[in-house]
Design a protein around this motif. Structure first.
Motif, mmCIF file in Angstrom:
data_model
loop_
_atom_site.group_PDB
_atom_site.id
_atom_site.type_symbol
_atom_site.label_atom_id
_atom_site.label_comp_id
_atom_site.label_asym_id
_atom_site.label_seq_id
_atom_site.Cartn_x
_atom_site.Cartn_y
_atom_site.Cartn_z
ATOM 1 N N GLN A 177 0.856 -1.213 0.036
ATOM 2 C CA GLN A 177 0.043 0.120 0.013
ATOM 3 C C GLN A 177 0.924 1.117 0.138
ATOM 4 O O GLN A 177 0.562 2.064 -0.658
ATOM 5 N N TRP A 178 1.995 1.276 0.721
ATOM 6 C CA TRP A 178 2.887 2.257 0.661
ATOM 7 C C TRP A 178 3.422 2.590 -0.429
ATOM 8 O O TRP A 178 3.474 3.772 -1.028
ATOM 9 N N ALA A 179 3.810 1.619 -1.220
ATOM 10 C CA ALA A 179 4.490 1.818 -2.512
ATOM 11 C C ALA A 179 3.368 2.190 -3.665
ATOM 12 O O ALA A 179 3.887 2.936 -4.099
ATOM 13 N N VAL A 180 2.154 1.789 -3.327
ATOM 14 C CA VAL A 180 1.341 2.326 -4.313
ATOM 15 C C VAL A 180 0.705 3.848 -4.180
ATOM 16 O O VAL A 180 0.906 4.386 -5.114
ATOM 17 N N ARG A 181 1.052 4.256 -2.871
ATOM 18 C CA ARG A 181 0.864 5.620 -2.750
ATOM 19 C C ARG A 181 1.760 6.242 -3.540
ATOM 20 O O ARG A 181 1.770 7.679 -3.906
ATOM 21 N N LEU A 182 3.009 5.955 -3.730
ATOM 22 C CA LEU A 182 4.103 6.711 -4.545
ATOM 23 C C LEU A 182 3.623 6.879 -5.703
ATOM 24 O O LEU A 182 4.108 7.716 -6.332
ATOM 25 N N LEU A 183 2.732 6.015 -6.335
ATOM 26 C CA LEU A 183 2.424 5.946 -7.738
ATOM 27 C C LEU A 183 1.327 7.077 -7.970
ATOM 28 O O LEU A 183 0.723 7.284 -9.001
ATOM 29 N N GLN A 184 0.641 7.548 -7.013
ATOM 30 C CA GLN A 184 -0.392 8.418 -7.058
ATOM 31 C C GLN A 184 -0.379 9.601 -7.952
ATOM 32 O O GLN A 184 0.746 10.116 -7.924
ATOM 33 N N GLY A 185 -1.271 9.818 -8.816
ATOM 34 C CA GLY A 185 -1.185 11.026 -9.727
ATOM 35 C C GLY A 185 -0.645 10.895 -11.092
ATOM 36 O O GLY A 185 -0.508 11.694 -11.807
ATOM 37 N N ALA A 186 -0.184 9.324 -11.246
ATOM 38 C CA ALA A 186 0.417 9.196 -12.548
ATOM 39 C C ALA A 186 -0.372 7.960 -13.050
ATOM 40 O O ALA A 186 -0.754 7.034 -12.219
ATOM 41 N N GLU A 187 -0.393 7.421 -14.319
ATOM 42 C CA GLU A 187 -1.301 6.617 -14.896
ATOM 43 C C GLU A 187 0.013 5.697 -15.336
ATOM 44 O O GLU A 187 1.096 6.017 -15.947
ATOM 45 N N TYR A 188 -0.125 4.250 -15.263
ATOM 46 C CA TYR A 188 0.865 3.425 -15.780
ATOM 47 C C TYR A 188 0.140 2.491 -16.819
ATOM 48 O O TYR A 188 -0.877 1.951 -16.353
ATOM 49 N N VAL A 231 16.170 11.764 -5.703
ATOM 50 C CA VAL A 231 14.830 11.064 -6.257
ATOM 51 C C VAL A 231 13.855 11.848 -6.011
ATOM 52 O O VAL A 231 13.325 12.226 -5.087
ATOM 53 N N PRO A 232 13.306 12.211 -7.272
ATOM 54 C CA PRO A 232 14.058 11.907 -8.656
ATOM 55 C C PRO A 232 15.227 12.579 -9.171
ATOM 56 O O PRO A 232 15.671 13.602 -8.441
ATOM 57 N N LEU A 233 15.950 11.861 -9.919
ATOM 58 C CA LEU A 233 17.394 12.574 -10.127
ATOM 59 C C LEU A 233 17.665 13.589 -10.761
ATOM 60 O O LEU A 233 16.859 13.688 -12.040
ATOM 61 N N GLY A 234 17.837 14.679 -10.297
ATOM 62 C CA GLY A 234 17.800 16.050 -10.550
ATOM 63 C C GLY A 234 18.422 15.913 -11.733
ATOM 64 O O GLY A 234 17.920 16.934 -12.946
ATOM 65 N N ARG A 235 19.528 15.646 -12.191
ATOM 66 C CA ARG A 235 20.452 15.459 -13.513
ATOM 67 C C ARG A 235 19.749 15.048 -14.675
ATOM 68 O O ARG A 235 19.842 15.444 -15.774
ATOM 69 N N ARG A 252 10.484 15.298 -19.178
ATOM 70 C CA ARG A 252 10.632 15.421 -17.696
ATOM 71 C C ARG A 252 9.558 14.364 -17.079
ATOM 72 O O ARG A 252 9.869 13.902 -16.181
ATOM 73 N N GLU A 253 8.311 14.361 -17.404
ATOM 74 C CA GLU A 253 7.199 13.705 -17.008
ATOM 75 C C GLU A 253 7.467 12.318 -17.117
ATOM 76 O O GLU A 253 7.201 11.538 -16.306
ATOM 77 N N GLN A 254 7.923 11.901 -18.244
ATOM 78 C CA GLN A 254 8.567 10.314 -18.422
ATOM 79 C C GLN A 254 9.392 10.003 -17.636
ATOM 80 O O GLN A 254 9.379 8.944 -16.804
ATOM 81 N N ILE A 255 10.575 10.830 -17.282
ATOM 82 C CA ILE A 255 11.405 10.524 -16.508
ATOM 83 C C ILE A 255 10.911 10.491 -14.965
ATOM 84 O O ILE A 255 11.350 9.490 -14.309
ATOM 85 N N ARG A 256 10.129 11.266 -14.527
ATOM 86 C CA ARG A 256 9.335 11.373 -13.354
ATOM 87 C C ARG A 256 8.499 10.043 -12.839
ATOM 88 O O ARG A 256 8.646 9.420 -12.069
ATOM 89 N N LYS A 257 7.955 9.619 -14.030
ATOM 90 C CA LYS A 257 7.216 8.252 -13.986
ATOM 91 C C LYS A 257 8.214 7.009 -13.836
ATOM 92 O O LYS A 257 7.939 6.373 -12.987
ATOM 93 N N ARG A 258 9.407 7.113 -14.630
ATOM 94 C CA ARG A 258 10.379 6.025 -14.474
ATOM 95 C C ARG A 258 11.171 5.956 -13.080
ATOM 96 O O ARG A 258 11.339 5.053 -12.192
ATOM 97 N N GLU A 259 11.315 7.140 -12.601
ATOM 98 C CA GLU A 259 11.974 7.520 -11.114
ATOM 99 C C GLU A 259 11.008 7.110 -10.030
ATOM 100 O O GLU A 259 11.345 6.363 -8.935
ATOM 101 N N ARG A 260 9.609 7.059 -10.245
ATOM 102 C CA ARG A 260 8.867 6.837 -9.257
ATOM 103 C C ARG A 260 8.599 5.048 -8.997
ATOM 104 O O ARG A 260 8.646 4.659 -8.297
ATOM 105 N N PRO A 303 10.162 15.023 -2.510
ATOM 106 C CA PRO A 303 8.913 15.411 -2.452
ATOM 107 C C PRO A 303 7.989 14.118 -2.475
ATOM 108 O O PRO A 303 6.898 14.271 -1.835
ATOM 109 N N TRP A 304 8.354 12.949 -3.078
ATOM 110 C CA TRP A 304 7.530 11.859 -3.096
ATOM 111 C C TRP A 304 7.388 11.266 -1.471
ATOM 112 O O TRP A 304 6.491 10.601 -1.308
ATOM 113 N N LEU A 305 8.378 11.565 -0.612
ATOM 114 C CA LEU A 305 8.313 10.996 0.743
ATOM 115 C C LEU A 305 7.351 11.808 1.514
ATOM 116 O O LEU A 305 6.360 11.232 2.116
ATOM 117 N N LEU A 306 7.141 12.957 1.011
ATOM 118 C CA LEU A 306 6.174 13.902 1.909
ATOM 119 C C LEU A 306 4.602 13.455 1.363
ATOM 120 O O LEU A 306 3.839 13.621 2.124
#
Length: 192
Positions: free
Chosen positions: A8-19, A139-143, A154-162, A186-189
């Protein structure tokens, strides 16, 4: 493979993005449940890398002193250089380490806490996982984000990082500890 609390905790990390569910639909994770129960993953924030690394070493020393084999614990970090920093701190605390390499299978008989990058951890599982260095810019990797040419990239990169963080959490059979130093990702928050 993991507890319902970790899932459940891991799934919350994916909220706001479609996979993509790879069957022409969207994967919402709602149909999955774990039959195992356990404790909630915990997040521990520290002011500095040194304080974070010392806390991890202290935790692992307690586990070792209680007779637990450290080979059942894996520290996962986003980059190899960050993983190397944690490895050095653990060795300085007289803890054996074993880095899981990309080019060969893990030797499960070797002693020491396992170390793996988020990419390398895919497909593995451990009794406990410490995901270290989950900080702003890592996390996500800034560079990777700054190298992107446009917002869609950038959105694709964020999805991969999540996804990498999600996979890291689900490598644990029982216990997940997520640590950070300086500013947390920010994903931890948003995952609490």
């Amino acid at each position: 493979r993991t507890t319902e609390e970790n899932r459940q905790w891991a799934v919350r990390l994916l909220q706001g993005a479609e996979y993509d569910d790879l069957d022409g639909g969207v994967d919402d994770q709602e149909v999955y449940k774990s039959l195992m129960r356990g404790q909630e993953p915990r997040v521990e924030a520290f002011d500095t890398f040194r304080a974070e690394a010392e806390a991890i070493a202290e935790y692992l020393t307690e586990k070792k002193d209680s007779g637990e084999a450290l080979r059942n614990t894996c520290i996962i970090a986003r980059t190899k250089s960050l993983l190397d920093n944690y490895s050095g701190a653990l060795r300085a605390a007289d803890l054996d380490t074993y880095t899981i390499q990309n080019d060969r299978a893990e030797d499960r008989s070797a002693a020491g806490v396992r170390l793996a990058t988020m990419h390398r951890a895919k497909g593995l599982e451990f009794e406990r996982v410490i995901i270290a260095g989950v900080t702003e810019g890592t996390v996500p990797l800034g560079r990777a984000l700054s190298d992107a040419d446009d917002e869609a990239t950038r959105e694709q990169i964020r999805k991969r990082e999540r996804s990498l963080l999600y996979v890291s959490v689900t490598r644990a059979k029982r216990e997940v500890i997520v640590t950070c130093h300086d500013e947390p990702s920010p994903w931890l928050l948003n995952s609490q």
